[in-house]
Design a protein around this motif. Structure first.
Motif, mmCIF file in Angstrom:
data_model
loop_
_atom_site.group_PDB
_atom_site.id
_atom_site.type_symbol
_atom_site.label_atom_id
_atom_site.label_comp_id
_atom_site.label_asym_id
_atom_site.label_seq_id
_atom_site.Cartn_x
_atom_site.Cartn_y
_atom_site.Cartn_z
ATOM 1 N N LEU A 116 0.858 -1.179 0.000
ATOM 2 C CA LEU A 116 0.000 0.000 0.000
ATOM 3 C C LEU A 116 0.900 1.236 0.000
ATOM 4 N N ILE A 117 0.521 2.219 -0.791
ATOM 5 C CA ILE A 117 1.318 3.454 -0.888
ATOM 6 C C ILE A 117 0.490 4.610 -0.346
ATOM 7 N N VAL B 87 -0.569 -0.346 -4.513
ATOM 8 C CA VAL B 87 -1.948 0.102 -4.362
ATOM 9 C C VAL B 87 -1.886 1.473 -3.706
ATOM 10 N N VAL B 88 -2.204 2.510 -4.475
ATOM 11 C CA VAL B 88 -2.151 3.869 -3.936
ATOM 12 C C VAL B 88 -3.385 4.075 -3.062
ATOM 13 N N PHE C 150 -4.053 -0.762 -8.703
ATOM 14 C CA PHE C 150 -5.216 -0.505 -7.841
ATOM 15 C C PHE C 150 -5.070 0.836 -7.132
ATOM 16 N N ILE C 151 -6.226 1.424 -6.804
ATOM 17 C CA ILE C 151 -6.248 2.573 -5.897
ATOM 18 C C ILE C 151 -7.321 2.303 -4.863
ATOM 19 N N LYS C 152 -7.029 2.615 -3.615
ATOM 20 C CA LYS C 152 -8.027 2.448 -2.548
ATOM 21 C C LYS C 152 -8.408 3.836 -2.073
ATOM 22 N N ALA D 219 -1.627 7.643 -8.723
ATOM 23 C CA ALA D 219 -1.953 6.289 -9.206
ATOM 24 C C ALA D 219 -1.795 6.200 -10.721
ATOM 25 N N VAL D 220 -2.302 7.198 -11.443
ATOM 26 C CA VAL D 220 -2.196 7.167 -12.912
ATOM 27 C C VAL D 220 -0.730 7.367 -13.327
ATOM 28 N N ALA D 221 -0.035 8.245 -12.625
ATOM 29 C CA ALA D 221 1.364 8.544 -12.953
ATOM 30 C C ALA D 221 2.257 7.320 -12.825
#
Ligand SMILES: O=C(O)[C@@H](CO)OP(=O)(O)O
Ligand SMILES: [Mg+2]
Length: 401
Positions: free
Chosen positions: A325-326, A352-353, A376-378, A369-371
């Motif tokens: 997780l980021i 996972v941002v 995944f993004i939470k 997240a796109v960069a």
């Protein structure tokens, strides 16, 4: 062109009604960026330190601002973040506060982007980004530290893995959230919401599994693509060595029992994602579980790794988890978060941002997240501070940022 000319800091409200740090960064050529720090409730023990907002602001004004204004370029993120580290002088941002650091770091990125005219995701990720999007993990039902008298497991997360576009995925998560509400009403389980907008009914975990399973399947049938689901167990919050393991409402599970329990849940519900299934110090337990289920699900380290390359390096060596997780505020700067992502990608760990349970309207993580081509993004399913990020993803998809 992007020399920093002013940094302004103020206290603003977060979604829990607590004060948090907002930063404005101004540059030559009229560059401007504004960002705010989020805040966790189920924070990891090894996270960078968040100071009370007023204290963080006072310390940053005194120590960081003089090292930034007239000294660094907002377009050079490493230069900005190195100045923040130098101003702080500790290894956990306890000097100026990770909340001041992350707000300034993100605001500088936005200021740099504004001068060049590029969207933030492109400024951070380069011109080849913007064509692939993360699957949004939407918090549907939850408890733990995010809601009293609700589930033991902190988050039940919809994962619309088959969605043809990020906007369809986002609307599918909202539909699952709505469907769960319908089912709860049918079952006569009226309830409020937790910190992230997820339903927080007074039901046990097994009933929550039933309901989320039913809701994801029903919405998948309606929309015509695959929707799985996953969990953030936030097991460090449950772990109590003196009690002999993981303390649930109805029983205590030893580490071996916890690994078996999670592996059974992955099999029974075909879970796509399991975050923090074990305590934040238990690399070995993470490795055991990853060995068992890592080929079919993402085992993600949040409190385990805290966006920290040293802790991630240890995990990679031991085979603990297969994703990270980021959360930029866990580590304090965008440069440090990028380092963690790069190490993860080099080692075939997913990233996972993620938002925090206390959030603002800031949408930087959508761009991050796109960069970085995050799988995944939470960032929740509903609630204004969550939809701020989700709607930003929709705008990025629509080339409208
Ligand atoms: O545990 C988590 O992953 C987060 C976000 O959902 O919660 P908090 O911000 O409270 O740590
Ligand atoms: Mg977590």
């Amino acid at each position: 062109m992007t020399l920093v000319t002013d940094v302004r800091l103020r206290r603003v409200l977060d979604s829990r009604g607590n004060p948090t740090v907002e930063a404005d960064v101004l540059t030559e050529e009229g560059g401007f960026g504004r960002a705010a720090a989020p805040s966790g409730a189920s924070t990891g023990e090894y996270e960078a330190i968040e100071l009370p907002a007023a204290e963080a602001i006072a310390a940053a004004r005194e120590d960081a601002v003089p090292r930034l204004v007239g000294e660094v370029h907002a377009g050079n993120q490493r230069e900005v973040d190195a100045a923040l580290h130098a101003a702080d002088g500790t290894d956990d941002f306890s000097g100026i506060g990770a909340n001041s650091a992350v707000a300034i770091s993100m605001a500088a990125a936005k200021a740099g982007a504004s001068v060049t005219g590029a969207p933030l995701y492109q400024h951070l990720g380069g011109t080849f980004r913007g064509n692939t999007f993360p699957v949004p993990l939407g918090n549907i039902v939850g408890g733990g530290e995010h809601a009293a008298d609700a589930t033991d497991i902190q988050e039940f997360l919809a994962a619309p893995v088959g969605a043809p576009s990020v906007s369809e995925a986002i609307f599918a998560n909202a539909a699952v959230h709505g469907k769960v509400h319908d089912i709860l009403i049918e079952r006569d389980e009226p309830c409020g919401k937790g910190d992230e907008g997820a339903w927080a009914p007074s039901i046990d975990d097994s009933e929550a599994f039933e309901i989320v399973d039913e809701a994801t399947k029903a919405v998948a049938d309606e929309v015509g693509f695959e929707i799985r689901f996953g969990l953030d167990v936030a097991a460090a919050e449950m772990y109590d060595e003196d009690e002999g393991g993981y303390v649930y409402s109805d029983q205590v599970r030893s580490t071996e029992e916890q690994v078996e329990y999670i592996a059974d849940l992955v099999a029974e519900y075909d879970l796509k994602y399991v975050e923090d299934p074990l305590d934040e110090d238990d690399y070995e337990g993470f490795a055991d579980l990853t060995e068992k289920v890592g080929d079919r699900t993402l085992v993600c380290g949040d409190d385990l790794f805290v966006t920290n390359t040293d802790r991630l390096g240890d995990g990679i060596q031991q085979g603990a988890a297969n994703s990270i997780l980021i959360k930029p505020n866990q580590i304090g700067t965008l440069s440090d978060a990028f380092d963690a992502i790069e190490l993860a990608v080099e080692n075939a760990y997913g990233h996972v941002v993620s938002h925090r349970s206390g959030e603002t309207e800031d949408a930087t993580i959508a761009h991050l997240a796109v960069a970085t081509d995050a799988p995944f993004i939470k960032t929740g399913a509903v609630a204004g501070e969550r939809t701020a990020k989700l709607n930003e993803l929709i705008r990025i998809e629509d080339n409208a940022v």
